[in-house]
Structure formats: C-alpha cells, structure tokens
Design a protein around this motif. Structure first.
Motif, PDB file in Angstrom:
ATOM      1  N   VAL A 102       0.861  -1.175   0.000  1.00  0.00           N
ATOM      2  CA  VAL A 102       0.000   0.000   0.000  1.00  0.00           C
ATOM      3  C   VAL A 102       0.902   1.230   0.000  1.00  0.00           C
ATOM      4  CG1 VAL A 102      -1.862   1.244   1.146  1.00  0.00           C
ATOM      5  CG2 VAL A 102      -1.725  -1.251   1.356  1.00  0.00           C
ATOM      6  N   VAL A 142      -2.691   0.248  -4.363  1.00  0.00           N
ATOM      7  CA  VAL A 142      -2.364  -1.049  -3.773  1.00  0.00           C
ATOM      8  C   VAL A 142      -1.872  -1.973  -4.871  1.00  0.00           C
ATOM      9  CG1 VAL A 142      -3.242  -3.055  -2.509  1.00  0.00           C
ATOM     10  CG2 VAL A 142      -4.114  -0.776  -1.974  1.00  0.00           C
ATOM     11  N   VAL A 176      -5.849   1.655   6.745  1.00  0.00           N
ATOM     12  CA  VAL A 176      -4.433   1.801   6.400  1.00  0.00           C
ATOM     13  C   VAL A 176      -3.660   2.422   7.561  1.00  0.00           C
ATOM     14  CG1 VAL A 176      -2.803   2.987   4.876  1.00  0.00           C
ATOM     15  CG2 VAL A 176      -4.840   1.887   3.920  1.00  0.00           C
ATOM     16  N   ILE A 201      -7.551  -5.650   4.144  1.00  0.00           N
ATOM     17  CA  ILE A 201      -6.885  -5.029   2.993  1.00  0.00           C
ATOM     18  C   ILE A 201      -7.032  -5.912   1.759  1.00  0.00           C
ATOM     19  CG2 ILE A 201      -4.624  -4.476   2.016  1.00  0.00           C
ATOM     20  CD1 ILE A 201      -5.434  -2.283   3.812  1.00  0.00           C
TER      21      ILE A 201
END
Length: 297
Positions: free
Chosen positions: A41, A64, A141, A166
């Motif tokens: 990320v 990502v 995040v 994620i």
C-alpha cells in the motif's frame, strides 16, 4: 458460496508479515519471490512498479499492488529495469530524504502454495483505494501502519485481521473492474450448491457421484463445470478444504491430532497425517510446533 472468503481462509494458514518501508530518494528496491500472497500500500510519495519483461506502472498514495503468488518485482522512484534494482534492505539509511514509503504485508506460506483461485489471476494487480467512496479504508491503512510500526501486545492477532481486510477490499475492487478475468464463476448455481455442501460439513467425504447427484447433474458434466469454475477437480478441492481446515485447527487449538483428524473427515490420525504431509510437506505435529514458534517470535 463466497469463494473470496474461502481464499482468505486458505491463505491464513501462512504467517502474517507486515512492515513499513521508507525508501530514500535515489534508490529503488527489488523484492524477492516468496511462496505467499500479499499487498503493498503506497502511503506517501510516488514510485513505479517494476516487473521483468513488463512496462513500469506508476503508483501514487492510496494505490495497492496485489501480489497473487509472490513473484519477484521491484519499486523504484524512476522507471528502470528490474535487474538495476538492489535487493531490499532491512532498514533505509538514515539522514536521507524519503522519496516514497509503503506498507508491505503478506501471508508467507512456508508449505503448500497459494490457492488455485489466486494463481488463476494475474501475478500483480494494481488498484487505487477510493477513500471518498470508502473512507473507512483510510482508517484501516492508518491502523495497519501503526500496527507494523510498533511491538504492542496482541500484534499477532491484529496483523492477520487487518491484512484480511486489505486483501478482501482490494480483491473485491479489482474483481468489480475485471469481472470476466480469471476469477471463478461463482454465479454458477450448480457449482455454488456443491461448494455449499462441501463447506457445510468438512467431515463428510463426498464421492463425486454423491455430490453430482446431490446437485442434480450427471457426474461427467458436473466434474467439467466444477473444474472450470473452481480450477480444481471436486476431489482435489475437497481434500484441500479438509486439510486447510485441519491446518487452521492445528494453529488455533491444542486439540489432539486424532480429534482434529475426525473433525476434517479422516478416520485415523495416521491417515490424516499422511494426507497432511503430502499437502504441506511435513507432519501435523511439526506444523503445529512451527506455527507456535512463529507466534512466539
């Protein structure tokens, strides 16, 4: 049947790993191939995804990079060839300006390999987190960054949970844009019904004939449709599901091996042990000890 959830359950057998990497302005880095599945990320700055024989791909904060099967690749502040990048360092040299920083997180599979679903996808996929549409992703995040940057108690529990979120969000977003590419055809009602039966009772050892009869289709046609949608024949898939559940039970409980064997449809501990070794390359007892050692570390 939600195959994406099954993918996450399957890769969760591996060890969850995460790190924040801050890369100096003049340097890129090459990341080695691993047996596993994960993501980068981009947190700040800009960089390029570098792959062998492929055009560089520009990356910005919020992007990502999904790695379906852990292939070798690199990240660089400028376009270049993969061979031009040095191997990743444990820590960036101090006192230098940072060109970009990124969170890298993955499930490392010491044994076995990524599920067929992931291996059917491209090796690398790039998606951009839509913080306006999904503001909760910014919080996620931030939580992941805080988790990998410290050594707080409970990290062994929080890391897999954050990594799961994620991966699910990024895979879902990629799948929405590429619905015809690679991912199993979960809208096949017959295959979905068969998957439901397999996962509803992992202790039951279905024969292909019993499973095809249960969903109202002849054996040959059912086997072809199932294999096309899932990427494995029914028998192989059932074995992977049962042993994957066994691996998770070995990690999460102290139940005797004979009890776990029965939970996943094996009549004896010896039969379970032999099948497990063929799938994961080591006996269940050794797998449990290795998992416990990784958790302690």
């Amino acid at each position: 049947m939600d195959l994406m959830s099954e993918v996450i359950r399957a890769v969760r057998v591996g060890s969850a790993y995460g790190r924040l990497i801050r890369q100096p302005g003049s340097r890129g880095l090459r990341l080695p191939a691993i047996s596993g599945t994960g993501a980068h990320v981009i947190v700040s700055g800009t960089c390029w995804l570098i792959r062998e024989g492929e055009e560089p791909v520009a990356l910005a904060p919020g992007d990502v990079v999904l790695s379906s099967a852990g292939g070798e690749h690199g990240l660089s502040p400028v376009p270049c060839a993969l061979d031009d990048l040095p191997p990743v360092l444990v820590a960036a040299p101090t006192g230098q300006a940072v060109a970009f920083e990124f969170l890298t997180c993955c499930y490392v599979l010491e044994r076995g390999q990524a599920p067929q679903y992931l291996r059917a996808l491209p090796d690398f996929m790039v998606v951009s987190l839509d913080y306006d549409r999904h503001p909760e992703m910014r919080t996620l995040v931030d939580l992941l960054r805080a988790d990998v940057s410290g050594a707080a108690m409970g990290r062994g529990a929080t890391m897999p949970a954050l990594l799961d979120l994620i991966l699910v969000h990024a895979l879902r977003q990629w799948h929405e844009k590429h619905s015809a590419a690679g991912w199993p055809a979960t809208d096949d009602a017959v295959v979905a019904a068969a998957l439901h039966k397999i996962h509803a009772d992992p202790r039951r050892v279905w024969s292909v004939g019993e499973l095809s009869a249960a969903v109202g289709m002849n054996r040959t046609t059912f086997t072809k449709r199932f294999t096309t949608a899932v990427g494995q024949p029914p028998t192989s898939y059932m074995t992977s599901v049962r042993l994957g559940r066994g691996a998770r039970l070995l990690q999460a409980s102290e139940a005797p091996l004979a009890t776990i064997a029965r939970e996943v449809g094996y009549a004896t501990e010896a039969a379970f042990s032999d099948a497990f070794r063929r799938e994961y390359g080591l006996r269940p007892g050794r797998f449990r000890r290795d998992a416990a050692a990784r958790g302690s570390a």
